[in-house]
Design a protein around this motif. Structure first.
Motif, PDB file in Angstrom:
ATOM      1  N   ALA A 164      -8.699 -24.155  73.715  1.00  0.00           N
ATOM      2  CA  ALA A 164      -8.203 -24.705  72.451  1.00  0.00           C
ATOM      3  C   ALA A 164      -9.234 -25.650  71.827  1.00  0.00           C
ATOM      4  O   ALA A 164      -9.508 -25.586  70.622  1.00  0.00           O
ATOM      5  CB  ALA A 164      -6.880 -25.436  72.663  1.00  0.00           C
ATOM      6  N   LEU A 165      -9.836 -26.510  72.643  1.00  0.00           N
ATOM      7  CA  LEU A 165     -10.852 -27.427  72.124  1.00  0.00           C
ATOM      8  C   LEU A 165     -12.074 -26.670  71.607  1.00  0.00           C
ATOM      9  O   LEU A 165     -12.637 -27.011  70.563  1.00  0.00           O
ATOM     10  CB  LEU A 165     -11.278 -28.428  73.209  1.00  0.00           C
ATOM     11  N   LEU A 166     -12.476 -25.638  72.317  1.00  0.00           N
ATOM     12  CA  LEU A 166     -13.650 -24.860  71.898  1.00  0.00           C
ATOM     13  C   LEU A 166     -13.362 -24.029  70.650  1.00  0.00           C
ATOM     14  O   LEU A 166     -14.248 -23.842  69.810  1.00  0.00           O
ATOM     15  CB  LEU A 166     -14.147 -23.978  73.036  1.00  0.00           C
ATOM     16  N   VAL A 167     -12.141 -23.545  70.508  1.00  0.00           N
ATOM     17  CA  VAL A 167     -11.775 -22.817  69.283  1.00  0.00           C
ATOM     18  C   VAL A 167     -11.840 -23.769  68.087  1.00  0.00           C
ATOM     19  O   VAL A 167     -12.332 -23.401  67.009  1.00  0.00           O
ATOM     20  CB  VAL A 167     -10.386 -22.161  69.418  1.00  0.00           C
ATOM     21  N   LEU A 168     -11.355 -24.978  68.264  1.00  0.00           N
ATOM     22  CA  LEU A 168     -11.448 -25.978  67.187  1.00  0.00           C
ATOM     23  C   LEU A 168     -12.906 -26.292  66.861  1.00  0.00           C
ATOM     24  O   LEU A 168     -13.290 -26.372  65.691  1.00  0.00           O
ATOM     25  CB  LEU A 168     -10.703 -27.253  67.571  1.00  0.00           C
TER      26      LEU A 168
END
Length: 189
Positions: A164-168
């Motif tokens: 999720a953090l990397l997608v953001l």
């Protein structure tokens, strides 16, 4: 917990040698993962500034914010859930879900790859960069489980949080910043 114990046993039955498992587990230590991200951030900032890109400092800053989000997310979750440690060196302790080491590895190596991707011109270079990051992340998890530091689900939960953090981060870098400010072509990632 029963499913976790079964998965744990499957990994332990196919256990890695202890020194190799410890080395893989160490990939998630701050002292190992952060220098990799720092080197990628310095390289991306230097390359961006050298080519005269506006706001060259934003990609390294965005990666640093993503990395800072790891302990900000993991710590409160570990405290709130108070999940017990697996049998092993940390048995009896609580606060193991999600794994901070697995999240550190995933975000540090993933963010490093995202920072360097625009500067890898050839498709093969981009694939190798992404593959190296993925191998480091996926190698860390079994090391943590085999050494008895985490249950398998602790690692899987961290990977989900890190994704999720990397997608953001990817959305910011490639959706807003690189494409609009830098005019990079689509299909980079």
């Amino acid at each position: 917990m029963r499913l976790d114990a079964r998965l744990d046993q499957v990994l332990l039955d196919r256990a890695l040698p202890a020194p190799l498992a410890e080395l893989l587990a160490d990939l998630g230590n701050m002292t190992v993962a952060l220098p990799v991200l720092l080197a990628a951030a310095v390289c991306a900032g230097w390359r961006g500034r050298a080519t005269g890109l506006p706001r060259w400092w934003l990609p390294p800053l965005a990666a640093a914010v993503a990395m800072a989000a790891v302990p900000a997310c993991v710590g409160p979750l570990q405290a709130a859930l108070a999940r017990p440690a697996p049998p092993g060196p940390l048995a009896g302790a609580t606060g193991f879900y999600p794994s901070g080491h697995a999240a550190t590895a995933a975000v540090a190596y993933g963010a490093a790859a995202l920072l360097l991707l625009p500067y890898a011109a050839a498709p093969l270079s981009r694939r190798l960069l992404l593959t190296a990051a993925l191998v480091l992340v996926l190698a860390n998890g079994p090391g943590l489980v085999v050494r008895g530091y985490h249950w398998p689900v602790d690692v899987l939960g961290s990977w989900a949080l890190s994704a999720a953090l990397l997608v953001l981060l990817r959305g910011f870098l490639y959706g807003l910043l690189y494409r609009r400010v830098y005019g990079l072509r689509r299909g980079l990632l």
